[in-house]
Scaffold this active site. Sequence first.
Site, PDB file in Angstrom:
ATOM      1  CG  ASP A   1      17.598  -8.853  57.199  1.00 22.52           C
ATOM      2  OD1 ASP A   1      18.352  -9.335  58.278  1.00 22.52           O
ATOM      3  OD2 ASP A   1      16.652  -9.121  56.896  1.00 22.52           O
TER       4      ASP A   1
ATOM      5  CE  LYS B   1      17.266 -12.906  57.456  1.00 20.90           C
ATOM      6  NZ  LYS B   1      16.897 -12.126  56.525  1.00 20.90           N
TER       7      LYS B   1
ATOM      8  CE1 TYR C   1      13.789 -12.930  52.648  1.00 23.50           C
ATOM      9  CE2 TYR C   1      15.308 -11.263  53.064  1.00 23.50           C
ATOM     10  CZ  TYR C   1      14.198 -11.974  53.581  1.00 23.50           C
ATOM     11  OH  TYR C   1      14.312 -12.059  54.880  1.00 23.50           O
TER      12      TYR C   1
ATOM     13  CG  HIS D   1      15.488 -17.484  56.080  1.00 22.52           C
ATOM     14  ND1 HIS D   1      15.507 -16.984  54.626  1.00 22.52           N
ATOM     15  CD2 HIS D   1      14.352 -16.802  56.607  1.00 22.52           C
ATOM     16  CE1 HIS D   1      14.651 -16.227  54.708  1.00 22.52           C
ATOM     17  NE2 HIS D   1      13.945 -15.943  55.738  1.00 22.52           N
TER      18      HIS D   1
END
Length: 321
Positions: free
Chosen positions: A45, A79, A50, A112
């Site tokens: 994931d 996302k 990130y 997201h």
Amino acid sequence: MSQHLVLNRTGDKMPLVGFGCWKVDPQDAEDTIYNAIKAGVRLIDGAGDYGNEIEVGRGINKAINEGVVKREELFVVTKIWNTFHAKENVRPTFEKQLKDLGLDYVDLYLIHFPVPLKHVAIEAAYPPGWYQPGKSDDIEFERSPIQDLWREMEKIAESGAAKNIGISNFNVQLILDLLTYANIKPAVLQVELHPYLQQTRLVEWVQKQGIQVTAYSSFGPASFIQLTDDGKTAEPLLGHPVIKEIAEKHGKSTAQVLLRWSLERNVAVIPKSMNVERTKSNLDIFSFSLSKDEVAAIGKLELGLRFNDPFSYGFGLPLFC
Ligand code: NAD
């Protein structure tokens, strides 16, 4: 018990346990992901936000190239970030993410947050985070409706470049609205879920719509500072006496009990750990189950305590009120 959830439209099998890439330092990400896959992880994931997709992709590709796993045995999730919601920005952003990951397709592409922020060019700052480059006083919104974004997500799904599409951090009102215009129903909703924030009505209603649910931050405060914006504190769930007692009874760790609790609700989990032994134990949650009484005892831990709340990030956005 089955080890996956079946997704609507494609019938794809999404593993019930995966690995979360948030806060995995880019320096460590390639090895961490490679070792996680070697340890048996099959769902990764990630997210553009990130800041580690290039390195996560290297880890995935290393595992594939070394024959540890075949691409089709992996389920890769990523996302789209808030600053890329405008319809002209969706596909280019997705293409960048695919390129960063070094993959031909992802298995699931999620929105997201339902928060349209003013666009930031990829060349200006990537990933941009919540603020415009050089500013950190307030966030700036953009007039891009979720409907336009969803249409672009649908095109990506139709092209096969994302096998499935879904949403994260959406509430029931937004999902109801989305279902009035969606040609492709979301396959998955990913939200914060743990015994301090159980969201049972949301989970049950969403599942009834044929949308699978993934829990993030299953260990609650472990991933966050323990003091929320309104001064509430919560003792660590990983050391909570109720969870400890159940864990001892089953000869399992408290982490395994917290993850298993989600499985008992047919909810997938994506724990993050930098320690491969913990990652292995996080996968080992199919050899026991929780009794009705144990689930009820955990049910009593509800505090309505949300940790991933934009309201407490300095810009006062009461996304969840
Ligand atoms: P988490 O609940 O997985 O907790 C991570 C913390 O738990 C780390 O400090 C880790 O060291 C510790 N931990 C992990 N396994 C353990 C074990 N077996 N024993 C003891 N400690 C253990 O936290 P998270 O990272 O917030 O959530 C998981 C994933 O969910 C993220 O990595 C990300 O992929 C996803 N996520 C998504 C959103 C979203 O907005 N969609 C938000 C937050 C997280």
